[in-house]
Design a protein around this motif. Sequence first.
Motif, PDB file in Angstrom:
ATOM      1  N   VAL A 231       2.178 -10.614   9.018  1.00 41.57           N
ATOM      2  CA  VAL A 231       3.072  -9.596   9.575  1.00 41.57           C
ATOM      3  C   VAL A 231       2.400  -8.240   9.376  1.00 41.57           C
ATOM      4  N   SER A 232       1.984  -7.609  10.468  1.00 41.79           N
ATOM      5  CA  SER A 232       1.221  -6.372  10.385  1.00 41.79           C
ATOM      6  C   SER A 232       1.196  -5.706  11.744  1.00 41.79           C
ATOM      7  N   ALA A 233       1.053  -4.381  11.731  1.00 42.69           N
ATOM      8  CA  ALA A 233       0.921  -3.647  12.981  1.00 42.69           C
ATOM      9  C   ALA A 233      -0.461  -3.823  13.593  1.00 42.69           C
ATOM     10  N   PHE A 234      -1.426  -4.322  12.833  1.00 41.46           N
ATOM     11  CA  PHE A 234      -2.771  -4.540  13.355  1.00 41.46           C
ATOM     12  C   PHE A 234      -2.796  -5.812  14.199  1.00 41.46           C
ATOM     13  N   PRO A 235      -3.563  -5.822  15.289  1.00 38.80           N
ATOM     14  CA  PRO A 235      -3.652  -7.022  16.138  1.00 38.80           C
ATOM     15  C   PRO A 235      -4.456  -8.127  15.473  1.00 38.80           C
ATOM     16  N   SER A 236      -4.501  -9.275  16.110  1.00 37.02           N
ATOM     17  CA  SER A 236      -5.117 -10.467  15.514  1.00 37.02           C
ATOM     18  C   SER A 236      -6.601 -10.290  15.219  1.00 37.02           C
ATOM     19  N   HIS A 237      -7.317  -9.566  16.075  1.00 36.49           N
ATOM     20  CA  HIS A 237      -8.764  -9.445  15.884  1.00 36.49           C
ATOM     21  C   HIS A 237      -9.129  -8.534  14.711  1.00 36.49           C
ATOM     22  N   CYS A 238      -8.130  -7.924  14.062  1.00 32.34           N
ATOM     23  CA  CYS A 238      -8.398  -6.990  12.960  1.00 32.34           C
ATOM     24  C   CYS A 238      -8.343  -7.655  11.581  1.00 32.34           C
ATOM     25  N   PHE A 239      -8.382  -8.989  11.517  1.00 37.58           N
ATOM     26  CA  PHE A 239      -8.237  -9.640  10.216  1.00 37.58           C
ATOM     27  C   PHE A 239      -9.418 -10.551   9.905  1.00 37.58           C
ATOM     28  N   ASP A 240      -9.785 -10.541   8.637  1.00 33.65           N
ATOM     29  CA  ASP A 240     -10.698 -11.531   8.070  1.00 33.65           C
ATOM     30  C   ASP A 240      -9.883 -12.447   7.163  1.00 33.65           C
ATOM     31  N   TYR A 241     -10.328 -13.706   7.071  1.00 35.66           N
ATOM     32  CA  TYR A 241      -9.561 -14.692   6.310  1.00 35.66           C
ATOM     33  C   TYR A 241     -10.450 -15.433   5.321  1.00 35.66           C
ATOM     34  N   GLU A 242      -9.819 -15.939   4.281  1.00 33.56           N
ATOM     35  CA  GLU A 242     -10.417 -16.903   3.367  1.00 33.56           C
ATOM     36  C   GLU A 242      -9.522 -18.130   3.323  1.00 33.56           C
ATOM     37  N   VAL A 243     -10.139 -19.318   3.471  1.00 38.96           N
ATOM     38  CA  VAL A 243      -9.415 -20.589   3.431  1.00 38.96           C
ATOM     39  C   VAL A 243      -9.866 -21.351   2.193  1.00 38.96           C
TER      40      VAL A 243
ATOM     41  N   ALA B  51       4.074  13.687 -15.335  1.00 36.86           N
ATOM     42  CA  ALA B  51       3.994  12.230 -15.254  1.00 36.86           C
ATOM     43  C   ALA B  51       2.528  11.797 -15.240  1.00 36.86           C
ATOM     44  N   VAL B  52       2.258  10.582 -15.699  1.00 37.04           N
ATOM     45  CA  VAL B  52       0.892  10.067 -15.749  1.00 37.04           C
ATOM     46  C   VAL B  52       0.863   8.675 -15.110  1.00 37.04           C
ATOM     47  N   ASN B  53      -0.378   8.256 -14.781  1.00 35.52           N
ATOM     48  CA  ASN B  53      -0.609   6.912 -14.219  1.00 35.52           C
ATOM     49  C   ASN B  53       0.235   6.651 -12.966  1.00 35.52           C
ATOM     50  N   LEU B  54       0.216   7.591 -12.048  1.00 43.45           N
ATOM     51  CA  LEU B  54       0.950   7.422 -10.797  1.00 43.45           C
ATOM     52  C   LEU B  54       0.204   6.445  -9.890  1.00 43.45           C
ATOM     53  N   THR B  55       0.857   5.362  -9.513  1.00 44.12           N
ATOM     54  CA  THR B  55       0.287   4.362  -8.605  1.00 44.12           C
ATOM     55  C   THR B  55       1.297   4.075  -7.497  1.00 44.12           C
ATOM     56  N   CYS B  56       0.790   3.752  -6.308  1.00 44.84           N
ATOM     57  CA  CYS B  56       1.656   3.458  -5.175  1.00 44.84           C
ATOM     58  C   CYS B  56       1.082   2.294  -4.374  1.00 44.84           C
ATOM     59  N   THR B  57       1.953   1.512  -3.760  1.00 41.57           N
ATOM     60  CA  THR B  57       1.554   0.441  -2.847  1.00 41.57           C
ATOM     61  C   THR B  57       2.477   0.457  -1.633  1.00 41.57           C
ATOM     62  N   THR B  58       1.926   0.069  -0.495  1.00 40.29           N
ATOM     63  CA  THR B  58       2.717  -0.064   0.725  1.00 40.29           C
ATOM     64  C   THR B  58       2.690  -1.510   1.183  1.00 40.29           C
ATOM     65  N   ASN B  59       3.703  -1.874   1.958  1.00 37.61           N
ATOM     66  CA  ASN B  59       3.783  -3.226   2.503  1.00 37.61           C
ATOM     67  C   ASN B  59       4.500  -3.169   3.838  1.00 37.61           C
ATOM     68  N   THR B  60       4.070  -4.019   4.760  1.00 39.89           N
ATOM     69  CA  THR B  60       4.639  -4.030   6.102  1.00 39.89           C
ATOM     70  C   THR B  60       5.560  -5.223   6.272  1.00 39.89           C
ATOM     71  N   ALA B  61       6.730  -4.980   6.834  1.00 39.00           N
ATOM     72  CA  ALA B  61       7.694  -6.032   7.140  1.00 39.00           C
ATOM     73  C   ALA B  61       8.073  -5.934   8.619  1.00 39.00           C
ATOM     74  N   ALA B  62       8.649  -7.018   9.130  1.00 43.68           N
ATOM     75  CA  ALA B  62       9.093  -7.007  10.518  1.00 43.68           C
ATOM     76  C   ALA B  62      10.253  -6.034  10.682  1.00 43.68           C
ATOM     77  N   GLY B  63      10.240  -5.292  11.797  1.00 45.86           N
ATOM     78  CA  GLY B  63      11.298  -4.335  12.065  1.00 45.86           C
ATOM     79  C   GLY B  63      12.482  -4.969  12.765  1.00 45.86           C
TER      80      GLY B  63
END
Length: 417
Positions: free
Chosen positions: A260-272, A127-139
């Motif tokens: 929605v993420s396992a990281f706490p609030s202080h672990c994010f940067d934002y753009e408005v 196989a070629v061009n193997l790509t993967c992505t992850t995403n977090t949802a509420a449990g």
Amino acid sequence: MLPALLLLLGAAVLRGADTLPDQNLLLLPPVNLTIVVAGLARALLRWAPHPDQVRQNVTVDYHVRIHGPQEDEYETRSTVSTCVAPLHQGLSASVRAIVRDHGRLQAASRWVSAELEPPPGPPGTAAVNLTCTTNTAAGDGTHAARYQVSLHCAWRAGEAAPADTQYFLYYRFGAETHECREYSRDSLQRNIACWFPRTSIHSKRRDRLAVLVNGSSRLTAIRPLDRLFALHAIDQVNPPRNVTAEVQGARLSIEWQKPVSAFPSHCFDYEVQISDTGKAYVQTEKRTVNAFTSVIDNSSRYCVQARATVSTTCRAAGLWSSWSPPFCLGSDAQKPSSKQLLMALPAAVCFALLVCSLVCRGCHLWTRLFPPVPTPSSNLGDLLAMSYEKAGSQDTETVVISYVDEPAAETLEHTEF
């Protein structure tokens, strides 16, 4: 007293001399170096000290060097080492024995090497061009399953793979290995994508994700493909939640909640992003907190959006989320600008003229208002007769005037009344 001190000093010097490596120390290389596959994208290296090595009062370490597919080197005191690397191209490594004194290399043996052969299969079948992505949802809401990570991978079939080739995907995170159960297929019904709605991946851990795609065919062996992914490089962060805005006079206040993420609030940067829809103006601001205030023209209409990424204080730089749905407020939508009016006026005039033209044509108003003007005939010879009525007291007399063309002259014949 002095003899006793001299004796103690001499004993200390002798003990220190015993701990120093012998300048003539001869280190023999390790023996029986082997490399075996110990799991998905994981190899196990084993070796043993040389049986003829003279035991001395020194600590022998081992210097391990990985030559391929990814170069790496490290030191260990164990005779067993685990190497995490893609193995579809094989693996080669070397080991030597060393002695260090306060970090400085004092003695080293020669290198011994071993190789792990690549898996069987012709080139171009993997196989070629193997790509993967992850995403977090509420449990499910419990502390143990507060968040759930999904995994999506996609690839293309190898150019040399037979038409009956079928591919299968496995992933390993930590000690757990799982096989895909939900595939997407191409026109030849070959698996080309996989979906894990629930995984054992923990987005806050620093383990690398190992993914393997192998295959089978009745015509030939299919070479496998494995890759290692850093989670921060493939994690698709969710956009901020509940983006709201409020106008108070000339101040626009914007607030939102962390994704929605396992990281706490202080672990994010934002753009408005603030868009003035009337003036086609966009303002973008970076923030580390979940609120922002801006001075605006309260007679305009505004739309605000936000996006997020995990800060480098909590993990390596990764992907930005998509923009949140726009939140719009203001009354500019009911107050068209002069520019919009100028653009709409010619269109309205043209439309009115078109409607009038169609109405007039349908009702024949042009013919009634502007009747056609008759024109005389250009050839008098085409006029054969003309009659008119003469009103009398009782009878009506008719006069017929005929015109005859002659080659030489034109003669007018008439009858008398």
